[in-house]
Design a protein around this motif. Sequence first.
Motif, PDB file in Angstrom:
ATOM      1  N   PHE A 159     -20.118 -12.399  -9.458  1.00  0.00           N
ATOM      2  CA  PHE A 159     -21.298 -11.535  -9.450  1.00  0.00           C
ATOM      3  C   PHE A 159     -22.052 -11.607 -10.777  1.00  0.00           C
ATOM      4  CE2 PHE A 159     -22.900  -7.319 -10.761  1.00  0.00           C
ATOM      5  CZ  PHE A 159     -23.987  -7.228  -9.902  1.00  0.00           C
ATOM      6  N   ILE A 160     -21.348 -11.500 -11.903  1.00  0.00           N
ATOM      7  CA  ILE A 160     -22.000 -11.548 -13.212  1.00  0.00           C
ATOM      8  C   ILE A 160     -22.643 -12.906 -13.439  1.00  0.00           C
ATOM      9  CG2 ILE A 160     -21.618 -11.450 -15.702  1.00  0.00           C
ATOM     10  CD1 ILE A 160     -21.557  -8.747 -14.393  1.00  0.00           C
ATOM     11  N   ALA A 161     -21.942 -13.989 -13.059  1.00  0.00           N
ATOM     12  CA  ALA A 161     -22.504 -15.330 -13.247  1.00  0.00           C
ATOM     13  C   ALA A 161     -23.784 -15.511 -12.444  1.00  0.00           C
ATOM     14  CB  ALA A 161     -21.465 -16.382 -12.856  1.00  0.00           C
ATOM     15  N   MET A 162     -23.790 -15.049 -11.190  1.00  0.00           N
ATOM     16  CA  MET A 162     -24.996 -15.173 -10.362  1.00  0.00           C
ATOM     17  C   MET A 162     -26.100 -14.253 -10.853  1.00  0.00           C
ATOM     18  SD  MET A 162     -23.379 -15.484  -6.519  1.00  0.00           S
ATOM     19  CE  MET A 162     -25.020 -15.493  -5.779  1.00  0.00           C
ATOM     20  N   ALA A 163     -25.759 -13.027 -11.242  1.00  0.00           N
ATOM     21  CA  ALA A 163     -26.776 -12.075 -11.709  1.00  0.00           C
ATOM     22  C   ALA A 163     -27.441 -12.557 -12.997  1.00  0.00           C
ATOM     23  CB  ALA A 163     -26.145 -10.700 -11.922  1.00  0.00           C
ATOM     24  N   LEU A 164     -26.685 -13.230 -13.869  1.00  0.00           N
ATOM     25  CA  LEU A 164     -27.275 -13.749 -15.097  1.00  0.00           C
ATOM     26  C   LEU A 164     -28.346 -14.788 -14.806  1.00  0.00           C
ATOM     27  CD1 LEU A 164     -24.133 -14.082 -17.397  1.00  0.00           C
ATOM     28  CD2 LEU A 164     -26.070 -12.552 -17.724  1.00  0.00           C
ATOM     29  N   ARG A 267     -32.460 -27.164  -3.659  1.00  0.00           N
ATOM     30  CA  ARG A 267     -31.615 -27.131  -4.849  1.00  0.00           C
ATOM     31  C   ARG A 267     -30.188 -26.780  -4.471  1.00  0.00           C
ATOM     32  NH1 ARG A 267     -34.604 -22.857  -8.515  1.00  0.00           N
ATOM     33  NH2 ARG A 267     -34.898 -21.941  -6.457  1.00  0.00           N
ATOM     34  N   LEU A 268     -29.267 -27.270  -5.272  1.00  0.00           N
ATOM     35  CA  LEU A 268     -27.852 -26.943  -5.117  1.00  0.00           C
ATOM     36  C   LEU A 268     -27.443 -26.047  -6.277  1.00  0.00           C
ATOM     37  CD1 LEU A 268     -25.187 -27.519  -3.515  1.00  0.00           C
ATOM     38  CD2 LEU A 268     -24.721 -29.283  -5.230  1.00  0.00           C
ATOM     39  N   PHE A 269     -26.965 -24.846  -5.955  1.00  0.00           N
ATOM     40  CA  PHE A 269     -26.542 -23.874  -6.967  1.00  0.00           C
ATOM     41  C   PHE A 269     -25.016 -23.902  -7.036  1.00  0.00           C
ATOM     42  CE2 PHE A 269     -25.370 -19.676  -8.536  1.00  0.00           C
ATOM     43  CZ  PHE A 269     -26.248 -19.502  -9.595  1.00  0.00           C
ATOM     44  N   VAL A 270     -24.480 -24.449  -8.105  1.00  0.00           N
ATOM     45  CA  VAL A 270     -23.043 -24.621  -8.270  1.00  0.00           C
ATOM     46  C   VAL A 270     -22.491 -23.508  -9.149  1.00  0.00           C
ATOM     47  CG1 VAL A 270     -21.220 -26.114  -9.160  1.00  0.00           C
ATOM     48  CG2 VAL A 270     -23.185 -27.111  -7.981  1.00  0.00           C
ATOM     49  N   ILE A 271     -21.586 -22.709  -8.589  1.00  0.00           N
ATOM     50  CA  ILE A 271     -20.853 -21.719  -9.380  1.00  0.00           C
ATOM     51  C   ILE A 271     -19.611 -22.427  -9.894  1.00  0.00           C
ATOM     52  CG2 ILE A 271     -19.760 -19.446  -9.384  1.00  0.00           C
ATOM     53  CD1 ILE A 271     -21.521 -18.681  -7.056  1.00  0.00           C
ATOM     54  N   LEU A 272     -19.693 -22.909 -11.121  1.00  0.00           N
ATOM     55  CA  LEU A 272     -18.701 -23.836 -11.659  1.00  0.00           C
ATOM     56  C   LEU A 272     -17.507 -23.106 -12.234  1.00  0.00           C
ATOM     57  CD1 LEU A 272     -18.056 -26.801 -12.257  1.00  0.00           C
ATOM     58  CD2 LEU A 272     -19.208 -26.516 -14.463  1.00  0.00           C
ATOM     59  N   SER A 273     -16.334 -23.431 -11.702  1.00  0.00           N
ATOM     60  CA  SER A 273     -15.062 -22.902 -12.206  1.00  0.00           C
ATOM     61  C   SER A 273     -14.145 -24.072 -12.516  1.00  0.00           C
ATOM     62  CB  SER A 273     -14.420 -21.974 -11.168  1.00  0.00           C
ATOM     63  OG  SER A 273     -14.134 -22.683  -9.975  1.00  0.00           O
ATOM     64  N   ASP A 274     -12.966 -23.779 -13.052  1.00  0.00           N
ATOM     65  CA  ASP A 274     -12.047 -24.852 -13.418  1.00  0.00           C
ATOM     66  C   ASP A 274     -11.428 -25.538 -12.204  1.00  0.00           C
ATOM     67  OD1 ASP A 274     -10.717 -22.603 -12.664  1.00  0.00           O
ATOM     68  OD2 ASP A 274      -9.210 -22.661 -14.247  1.00  0.00           O
ATOM     69  N   VAL A 275     -11.570 -24.943 -11.011  1.00  0.00           N
ATOM     70  CA  VAL A 275     -11.007 -25.555  -9.801  1.00  0.00           C
ATOM     71  C   VAL A 275     -12.090 -26.125  -8.898  1.00  0.00           C
ATOM     72  CG1 VAL A 275      -9.006 -24.025  -9.835  1.00  0.00           C
ATOM     73  CG2 VAL A 275     -11.039 -23.353  -8.539  1.00  0.00           C
ATOM     74  N   TYR A 276     -13.347 -26.066  -9.317  1.00  0.00           N
ATOM     75  CA  TYR A 276     -14.436 -26.496  -8.427  1.00  0.00           C
ATOM     76  C   TYR A 276     -14.288 -27.960  -8.029  1.00  0.00           C
ATOM     77  CZ  TYR A 276     -19.125 -27.374  -6.649  1.00  0.00           C
ATOM     78  OH  TYR A 276     -20.183 -27.729  -5.849  1.00  0.00           O
ATOM     79  N   LEU A 277     -13.968 -28.820  -8.966  1.00  0.00           N
ATOM     80  CA  LEU A 277     -13.879 -30.252  -8.691  1.00  0.00           C
ATOM     81  C   LEU A 277     -12.499 -30.672  -8.201  1.00  0.00           C
ATOM     82  CD1 LEU A 277     -15.932 -31.623 -11.707  1.00  0.00           C
ATOM     83  CD2 LEU A 277     -16.646 -31.427  -9.333  1.00  0.00           C
ATOM     84  N   GLN A 278     -11.661 -29.699  -7.851  1.00  0.00           N
ATOM     85  CA  GLN A 278     -10.354 -30.003  -7.276  1.00  0.00           C
ATOM     86  C   GLN A 278     -10.307 -29.716  -5.782  1.00  0.00           C
ATOM     87  OE1 GLN A 278      -7.595 -27.665  -9.575  1.00  0.00           O
ATOM     88  NE2 GLN A 278      -7.697 -29.018 -11.355  1.00  0.00           N
ATOM     89  N   ARG A 279     -11.302 -29.037  -5.251  1.00  0.00           N
ATOM     90  CA  ARG A 279     -11.334 -28.654  -3.844  1.00  0.00           C
ATOM     91  C   ARG A 279     -12.177 -29.647  -3.049  1.00  0.00           C
ATOM     92  NH1 ARG A 279      -7.505 -24.484  -3.662  1.00  0.00           N
ATOM     93  NH2 ARG A 279      -7.674 -23.349  -5.626  1.00  0.00           N
ATOM     94  N   ILE A 280     -11.672 -30.050  -1.904  1.00  0.00           N
ATOM     95  CA  ILE A 280     -12.353 -31.078  -1.128  1.00  0.00           C
ATOM     96  C   ILE A 280     -13.685 -30.583  -0.577  1.00  0.00           C
ATOM     97  CG2 ILE A 280     -11.195 -30.492   1.065  1.00  0.00           C
ATOM     98  CD1 ILE A 280     -11.078 -33.546   1.583  1.00  0.00           C
ATOM     99  N   TRP A 281     -13.778 -29.288  -0.234  1.00  0.00           N
ATOM    100  CA  TRP A 281     -15.019 -28.775   0.336  1.00  0.00           C
ATOM    101  C   TRP A 281     -16.135 -28.744  -0.711  1.00  0.00           C
ATOM    102  CZ3 TRP A 281     -17.121 -28.285   4.863  1.00  0.00           C
ATOM    103  CH2 TRP A 281     -16.325 -28.169   6.011  1.00  0.00           C
ATOM    104  N   THR A 282     -15.826 -28.252  -1.896  1.00  0.00           N
ATOM    105  CA  THR A 282     -16.870 -28.125  -2.917  1.00  0.00           C
ATOM    106  C   THR A 282     -17.346 -29.497  -3.404  1.00  0.00           C
ATOM    107  OG1 THR A 282     -15.072 -27.813  -4.514  1.00  0.00           O
ATOM    108  CG2 THR A 282     -16.188 -25.845  -3.721  1.00  0.00           C
ATOM    109  N   VAL A 283     -16.412 -30.439  -3.566  1.00  0.00           N
ATOM    110  CA  VAL A 283     -16.819 -31.776  -3.992  1.00  0.00           C
ATOM    111  C   VAL A 283     -17.595 -32.475  -2.879  1.00  0.00           C
ATOM    112  CG1 VAL A 283     -15.994 -34.025  -4.758  1.00  0.00           C
ATOM    113  CG2 VAL A 283     -14.937 -31.955  -5.625  1.00  0.00           C
TER     114      VAL A 283
END
Length: 604
Positions: A159-164, A267-283
Amino acid sequence: MACCAPCADVGSNLAADPTLIGFSLEDLEKPVPADLAAEAWQHSEELREWFAGSSSLGVPSVGAPSSTSALSPSLFLSHRSVATVESSLPEVRGLSSTQFHPSVVVRGVSPNVLLHSAGALLQNGQGRRNDESLSEELQAPELDIFISHSWSVGRWTKFIAMALYFNGRQSALISLLVQVLCFVLTASGVMPLVARDSTVRGISPWCILFGSVAFWLAILSWHEAMLALKRRKPTAFFDTVCIDQSNEEKKREGIEAITAYLWHSKRLFVILSDVYLQRIWTVFEMSAFLAAKTSNTRMGGNRSGRNLFDFQKEGGANVIVQPVALASLVPTCFVFQWVRALGDYARYNLTQWGRNGIDTDLIVALVFSVLALLQITSLVLILQRWGRTRANLKHQVETFSFNEAKCHHEPDRKQISLAVKYLAERSRLVSSEASLQEAQEALEGHARQMVWPVMAGALSHAGIPFWDAWVIGVPVAAVALDDISVDIASGFGVNFVGLLARLVAVLNFPIVLALISISASTQSSCCWWMVGTILRVFFVTAFTSTRGWMNAQVEEYAKGQGIPRLGLLLSLVFLVQILVLWCSYGDGVKRMRRCIRRCCSRDS
């Protein structure tokens, strides 16, 4: 979007019944009837041009099909202008389809709705809301934003990341207006200075105090005001709101349309976390979006393809990366500026200690000094953690594999593999005769080439997006206005050198943030990590302490005791600071490299 629990059971249905998506993996190897292939070749000038230029794209040239030709259906589906092919080939559905099926209701939701009630729709687990009625049916199948995220990230962090991002610019403007109002009231004497007597100039905490309160109130409530005014633009895709979860058939169709949603999103809005590039759906979502932009660029009249710079300029600019680390970094930056006011008060009490002996003033000064040191340490630790995360993200991009990526529901992997093959063909990364493994490797190579440059460009060298760097500048501006209001209220007056000195002092903070973040974006052992933490804490303490020295120089200059060349020296320092900020948060490094390459090419 990691495959969420309400959607997981659909994967088993798709795996059990391949007809649900129109054709199965085996259908990719089936030949097209000879008469249909010959007819398509005769009527499709576009298809003939594509085969003629396919060698430049790394695709083997192919002659006109004979009676024994075996062409993949997905090859013809890439060229929907051929009416005979569209009407004769099996209908493409599922994740492989880049167009919305007629039975799919295209829906979009406003980011203001997602942020409503402190991001209640972002809640994961048992408290998650799946309310399709909150989204709206779109008249045209075009969306402004596709929100890609992992459900492993908590509600408040997301929520904070998106609101910023969505509320940050408006909140910064509101905060600046409040700061200017406090500045005027303090300079005119309406709001009093703190800790002022006959020996010191006093302290003004009002701009940073009320400016910060105004900023965070706006961050937490701006979307609520927009909803009250019935402002729901732009339109975004968010999985649990835009996909009907109440009906299994509707749910399946919504999941199948994810690639189409990506294909029709600006546009693609990526909420980037340390596991984002480890999940098959997000990649897969990021790879499909980049494949769509690459395909659109190539289909736009340049059949020989574009280089990486052209893609980053035209397509990569449509990728917005918002790190979840900002949810802790930005509030810490505000608190850090509050501690500066406490540090000023501590220095005031230390000056009184020599006159009054050991009393409560000394205790207050020591307590505030310890709080300031703890705040500096926490800021350094947050920046170091984000730097290590960035280093891991780059490694994850370089080693990513669809076969080894984490998948919440294993049957989904098969459907993603089918879509990967189709997208690789659609984007002309492989020929229609390529195997499933070759298509996956081609799209993985495409992702390795495109994903990290796009992310690095969105994050800047400092690891902080440009739009969030402006947000971090809000408390910095408040500190400068507080110092200038004290100069006016204390009778020192305002001149060019004084204003420049205040600006130079406050610009140290974003520069320190950038330098620490850049230096921390490497892998290191535990021992070096501890040594680095101590050195960085000392570095931040030394840089922030220059503000007190700068105050003293300004007072001496105002009394006619300063160095005459102080203005020239500050101007030089200011120019260097601007250059460092441009290279750290902007595209200064890229532009300088480009100029060097042009100069070298001219010399050669």
